[in-house]
Design a protein around this motif. Sequence first.
Motif, PDB file in Angstrom:
ATOM      1  N   GLY A 281       0.803  -1.202   0.000  1.00  0.00           N
ATOM      2  CA  GLY A 281       0.000   0.000   0.000  1.00  0.00           C
ATOM      3  C   GLY A 281       0.841   1.258   0.000  1.00  0.00           C
ATOM      4  O   GLY A 281       2.058   1.234   0.203  1.00  0.00           O
ATOM      5  N   GLU A 282       0.169   2.377  -0.244  1.00  0.00           N
ATOM      6  CA  GLU A 282       0.849   3.659  -0.347  1.00  0.00           C
ATOM      7  C   GLU A 282       1.601   4.014   0.931  1.00  0.00           C
ATOM      8  O   GLU A 282       2.669   4.619   0.894  1.00  0.00           O
ATOM      9  N   GLY A 283       1.048   3.644   2.087  1.00  0.00           N
ATOM     10  CA  GLY A 283       1.709   3.940   3.346  1.00  0.00           C
ATOM     11  C   GLY A 283       3.041   3.235   3.474  1.00  0.00           C
ATOM     12  O   GLY A 283       4.012   3.789   3.999  1.00  0.00           O
ATOM     13  N   ALA A 284       3.107   2.009   2.981  1.00  0.00           N
ATOM     14  CA  ALA A 284       4.369   1.264   3.022  1.00  0.00           C
ATOM     15  C   ALA A 284       5.407   1.927   2.136  1.00  0.00           C
ATOM     16  O   ALA A 284       6.593   1.996   2.488  1.00  0.00           O
ATOM     17  N   ALA A 285       4.976   2.440   0.980  1.00  0.00           N
ATOM     18  CA  ALA A 285       5.907   3.113   0.078  1.00  0.00           C
ATOM     19  C   ALA A 285       6.406   4.430   0.668  1.00  0.00           C
ATOM     20  O   ALA A 285       7.525   4.859   0.389  1.00  0.00           O
ATOM     21  N   LEU A 286       5.578   5.077   1.493  1.00  0.00           N
ATOM     22  CA  LEU A 286       5.964   6.348   2.104  1.00  0.00           C
ATOM     23  C   LEU A 286       6.943   6.163   3.263  1.00  0.00           C
ATOM     24  O   LEU A 286       7.753   7.053   3.539  1.00  0.00           O
ATOM     25  N   TYR A 287       6.854   5.027   3.960  1.00  0.00           N
ATOM     26  CA  TYR A 287       7.676   4.808   5.161  1.00  0.00           C
ATOM     27  C   TYR A 287       8.431   3.476   5.086  1.00  0.00           C
ATOM     28  O   TYR A 287       8.304   2.623   5.972  1.00  0.00           O
ATOM     29  N   PRO A 288       9.229   3.280   4.027  1.00  0.00           N
ATOM     30  CA  PRO A 288       9.931   1.992   3.885  1.00  0.00           C
ATOM     31  C   PRO A 288      10.954   1.749   4.990  1.00  0.00           C
ATOM     32  O   PRO A 288      11.257   0.593   5.308  1.00  0.00           O
ATOM     33  N   GLU A 289      11.473   2.827   5.588  1.00  0.00           N
ATOM     34  CA  GLU A 289      12.464   2.656   6.636  1.00  0.00           C
ATOM     35  C   GLU A 289      11.859   2.003   7.881  1.00  0.00           C
ATOM     36  O   GLU A 289      12.560   1.381   8.673  1.00  0.00           O
ATOM     37  N   VAL A 290      10.535   2.121   8.048  1.00  0.00           N
ATOM     38  CA  VAL A 290       9.849   1.506   9.184  1.00  0.00           C
ATOM     39  C   VAL A 290       9.154   0.216   8.770  1.00  0.00           C
ATOM     40  O   VAL A 290       9.221  -0.798   9.479  1.00  0.00           O
ATOM     41  N   LEU A 291       8.490   0.252   7.620  1.00  0.00           N
ATOM     42  CA  LEU A 291       7.646  -0.868   7.209  1.00  0.00           C
ATOM     43  C   LEU A 291       8.339  -1.849   6.282  1.00  0.00           C
ATOM     44  O   LEU A 291       7.815  -2.940   6.033  1.00  0.00           O
TER      45      LEU A 291
ATOM     46  N   PHE B  50       5.474  -3.038  -2.874  1.00  0.00           N
ATOM     47  CA  PHE B  50       4.426  -2.298  -2.182  1.00  0.00           C
ATOM     48  C   PHE B  50       3.065  -2.436  -2.864  1.00  0.00           C
ATOM     49  O   PHE B  50       2.053  -2.048  -2.295  1.00  0.00           O
ATOM     50  N   ALA B  51       3.027  -2.885  -4.094  1.00  0.00           N
ATOM     51  CA  ALA B  51       1.795  -2.898  -4.889  1.00  0.00           C
ATOM     52  C   ALA B  51       0.803  -3.949  -4.383  1.00  0.00           C
ATOM     53  O   ALA B  51       1.210  -4.995  -3.870  1.00  0.00           O
ATOM     54  N   PRO B  52      -0.510  -3.640  -4.563  1.00  0.00           N
ATOM     55  CA  PRO B  52      -1.087  -2.399  -5.091  1.00  0.00           C
ATOM     56  C   PRO B  52      -1.040  -1.276  -4.062  1.00  0.00           C
ATOM     57  O   PRO B  52      -1.190  -1.516  -2.865  1.00  0.00           O
TER      58      PRO B  52
END
Length: 228
Positions: free
Chosen positions: A160-170, A177-179
Amino acid sequence: MLVLAFDTATAAVTVALYEWTPGEGVRCRGAVEEARTRKHTELLVPAVAGVLADAGAVPGDLSALVVGTGPGPYTGLRVGLATARAMGDALRVPVHGVCSLDVIAWASGRDAPFAVATDARRKEVYWARYASAAVRTAGPAVGPPADVRAGVPDGLPVIGEGAALYPEVLGGTGDGFAPLLPSAAALAELAIVRLSGRKGPDLTAPEPLYLRRPDAKEPGPRKKVTPA
């Protein structure tokens, strides 16, 4: 069965028209994705009209409506849900809701545990955890990205978009990350699966999952000014 689906829980507006015929299966009659926009009010109704027109259908042909219920921002969700309810009342057809995180999970097709996270702004994410694409085990909730991993193994994939925004945490990279966002195509397919009696994520009432109070507040009483 002709099902119109749309979701306005994110910055995107997504609309799809799907048809299910027993013995013949499911087919897409039309779809449109207006990505990276917050103009939900201006774009949703024209997108719905365009999808129906391109398919040679009219609103009276619809058997059901399905709408993403979030979690998401107040304004975006209100546009989608108000439109779905108004159309349902006018056409006298059922209106179903689906958690927008469940739509992303369903589209992933995953059969092992994972999580979905979308952008909630304020350095937070909307999230839920899943045993598979069809089974949610925790959430939906809103909070800092670290909450997604609380109490689960570090290797849990997050999409998800949140994972793409915070890869250092998630964690994760690239296409992992898709979709990123809910798709009306996946929403329509999911709804047809449930309406045809097969197993899948739950259909709910078309009620919003805001998870937060709106930012706008009613003004308080005016302050008294004492004479100088």
